[in-house]
Design a protein around this motif. Structure first.
Motif, PDB file in Angstrom:
ATOM      1  N   SER A  13    -114.844 -47.316  18.190  1.00 20.22           N
ATOM      2  CA  SER A  13    -115.560 -46.770  19.350  1.00 20.22           C
ATOM      3  C   SER A  13    -116.238 -45.448  19.028  1.00 20.22           C
ATOM      4  O   SER A  13    -117.086 -44.989  19.792  1.00 20.22           O
ATOM      5  CB  SER A  13    -114.586 -46.519  20.511  1.00 20.22           C
ATOM      6  OG  SER A  13    -113.994 -47.717  20.931  1.00 20.22           O
ATOM      7  N   GLY A  14    -115.820 -44.803  17.930  1.00 24.54           N
ATOM      8  CA  GLY A  14    -116.274 -43.426  17.700  1.00 24.54           C
ATOM      9  C   GLY A  14    -117.196 -43.284  16.507  1.00 24.54           C
ATOM     10  O   GLY A  14    -118.017 -44.162  16.215  1.00 24.54           O
ATOM     11  N   SER A  15    -116.999 -42.168  15.824  1.00 32.86           N
ATOM     12  CA  SER A  15    -117.932 -41.813  14.742  1.00 32.86           C
ATOM     13  C   SER A  15    -117.802 -42.756  13.555  1.00 32.86           C
ATOM     14  O   SER A  15    -118.750 -42.929  12.782  1.00 32.86           O
ATOM     15  CB  SER A  15    -117.642 -40.387  14.288  1.00 32.86           C
ATOM     16  OG  SER A  15    -116.566 -40.391  13.379  1.00 32.86           O
ATOM     17  N   GLY A  16    -116.619 -43.328  13.399  1.00 36.67           N
ATOM     18  CA  GLY A  16    -116.460 -44.293  12.312  1.00 36.67           C
ATOM     19  C   GLY A  16    -116.131 -43.670  10.973  1.00 36.67           C
ATOM     20  O   GLY A  16    -116.498 -44.215   9.933  1.00 36.67           O
ATOM     21  N   VAL A 107    -104.865 -48.195  12.818  1.00 39.57           N
ATOM     22  CA  VAL A 107    -104.369 -46.909  12.337  1.00 39.57           C
ATOM     23  C   VAL A 107    -104.176 -46.004  13.544  1.00 39.57           C
ATOM     24  O   VAL A 107    -105.028 -45.932  14.431  1.00 39.57           O
ATOM     25  CB  VAL A 107    -105.307 -46.268  11.278  1.00 39.57           C
ATOM     26  CG1 VAL A 107    -106.675 -45.937  11.852  1.00 39.57           C
ATOM     27  CG2 VAL A 107    -104.656 -45.041  10.650  1.00 39.57           C
ATOM     28  N   HIS A 108    -103.008 -45.378  13.593  1.00 40.85           N
ATOM     29  CA  HIS A 108    -102.668 -44.481  14.703  1.00 40.85           C
ATOM     30  C   HIS A 108    -102.423 -43.087  14.105  1.00 40.85           C
ATOM     31  O   HIS A 108    -101.768 -42.982  13.075  1.00 40.85           O
ATOM     32  CB  HIS A 108    -101.411 -45.000  15.418  1.00 40.85           C
ATOM     33  CG  HIS A 108    -101.018 -44.155  16.589  1.00 40.85           C
ATOM     34  ND1 HIS A 108    -101.675 -44.224  17.798  1.00 40.85           N
ATOM     35  CD2 HIS A 108    -100.073 -43.200  16.726  1.00 40.85           C
ATOM     36  CE1 HIS A 108    -101.125 -43.356  18.637  1.00 40.85           C
ATOM     37  NE2 HIS A 108    -100.154 -42.717  18.013  1.00 40.85           N
ATOM     38  N   PRO A 109    -102.914 -42.018  14.787  1.00 42.78           N
ATOM     39  CA  PRO A 109    -102.835 -40.697  14.155  1.00 42.78           C
ATOM     40  C   PRO A 109    -101.527 -39.941  14.388  1.00 42.78           C
ATOM     41  O   PRO A 109    -101.530 -38.720  14.512  1.00 42.78           O
ATOM     42  CB  PRO A 109    -104.022 -39.959  14.783  1.00 42.78           C
ATOM     43  CG  PRO A 109    -104.148 -40.565  16.132  1.00 42.78           C
ATOM     44  CD  PRO A 109    -103.723 -41.993  16.022  1.00 42.78           C
ATOM     45  N   ALA A 110    -100.394 -40.642  14.456  1.00 46.59           N
ATOM     46  CA  ALA A 110     -99.086 -39.973  14.529  1.00 46.59           C
ATOM     47  C   ALA A 110     -98.052 -40.945  13.968  1.00 46.59           C
ATOM     48  O   ALA A 110     -98.367 -42.109  13.684  1.00 46.59           O
ATOM     49  CB  ALA A 110     -98.742 -39.592  15.970  1.00 46.59           C
TER      50      ALA A 110
HETATM   51  C1  GRF Z   1    -108.581 -41.872  14.268  1.00 45.09           C
HETATM   52  O1  GRF Z   1    -107.898 -40.689  14.530  1.00 45.09           O
HETATM   53  C2  GRF Z   1    -107.613 -43.023  14.370  1.00 45.09           C
HETATM   54  O2  GRF Z   1    -106.305 -42.670  14.038  1.00 45.09           O
HETATM   55  C3  GRF Z   1    -107.662 -43.385  15.816  1.00 45.09           C
HETATM   56  O3  GRF Z   1    -109.001 -43.146  16.188  1.00 45.09           O
HETATM   57  C4  GRF Z   1    -109.605 -42.201  15.334  1.00 45.09           C
HETATM   58  C5  GRF Z   1    -110.870 -42.797  14.785  1.00 45.09           C
HETATM   59  O4  GRF Z   1    -111.687 -41.858  14.186  1.00 45.09           O
HETATM   60  N1  GRF Z   1    -107.157 -44.706  16.026  1.00 45.09           N
HETATM   61  P1  GRF Z   1    -112.972 -42.307  13.368  1.00 45.09           P
HETATM   62  O5  GRF Z   1    -113.967 -42.910  14.344  1.00 45.09           O
HETATM   63  O6  GRF Z   1    -112.551 -43.281  12.316  1.00 45.09           O
HETATM   64  O7  GRF Z   1    -113.499 -41.029  12.775  1.00 45.09           O
END
Ligand code: GRF
Length: 215
Positions: A13-16, A107-110
């Motif tokens: 969903s984000g910057s990737g 992937v989860h950030p914790a």
């Molecule tokens: C990361 O922190 C990941 O752990 C989480 O979402 C974020 C994605 O960031 N699930 P990005 O878009 O890969 O920079």
């Protein structure tokens, strides 16, 4: 006989930045790569992830939330065999979770099972880690199951919490570790080195030496 390469879809969903790390790893592995990046999907039309995919001529599809339920059809159209969730904020439809059982990672950030569950994403996760006074955080790579953030854990990496950390500074160090741990975990999966057993546990993950560098 050579095993055909996995056809990987990355949902973001984000910057990737994780998508970028996955792609960099596949390019670096060259002919030894066990997967090809076959599709990038985002629920956000302006996601950096879609832009990155287009710049590599990888099919990039915007799937708005009204069409979320058609995800499986899209994956079938592109003959996807494996999925990597990389900051994807939509719920994965149950038919996809079931069909990709043992073939979809997140992937989860914790360090799960702490600091996970619905609503725990982005800076909120790191703020919760700091508020709890935890001394260690770090990324978790896990299989996706029907229960949010509860699938079998593939790999984790410890990132020490510093006394002067903000959610942003801690998040940046965790993200850097994600960029190493996630492509490595995906390679283990798509090369067939690890499997999710009928006992719900992951088999084949090599033991880490935490005194060494990230894999
Ligand atoms: C990361 O922190 C990941 O752990 C989480 O979402 C974020 C994605 O960031 N699930 P990005 O878009 O890969 O920079």
């Amino acid at each position: 006989m050579t095993t055909p390469r996995a056809r990987l879809a990355v949902l973001a969903s984000g910057s990737g930045s994780n998508l970028q790390a996955i792609r960099d790893d596949l390019v670096a592995r060259g002919p030894a790569a066990s997967a090809e990046l076959a599709l990038v999907v985002s629920d956000r039309v302006a996601a950096g992830a879609l832009e990155r995919a287009r710049s590599w001529s990888v099919p990039a599809v915007h799937l708005p939330k009204e069409r979320n339920e058609s995800l499986d059809a899209l994956l079938q159209q592109h003959a996807i065999t494996h999925i990597a969730l990389a900051g994807y904020l939509r719920l994965i439809p149950l038919d996809v979770v079931r069909r990709f059982h043992g073939r979809m990672l997140n992937v989860h950030p914790a360090l799960l099972p702490a600091f996970g569950g619905p609503g725990m994403y982005g800076a909120r996760v790191h703020a919760a880690v700091l508020a709890a006074g935890a001394r260690v955080s770090g990324p978790t790579v896990h299989f996706v199951s029907e229960h949010y953030d509860e699938g079998a854990i593939v790999a984790q990496w410890p990132v020490p919490v510093r006394s002067n950390d903000s959610a942003d500074s801690l998040g940046a160090r965790v993200l850097a570790a994600e960029h190493r741990l996630y492509p490595w975990s995906l390679h283990l999966l798509t090369s067939g080195a690890i499997t999710l057993g009928p006992d719900g546990r992951v088999h084949g993950v090599p033991d880490f030496d935490f005194d060494r560098e990230l894999p």
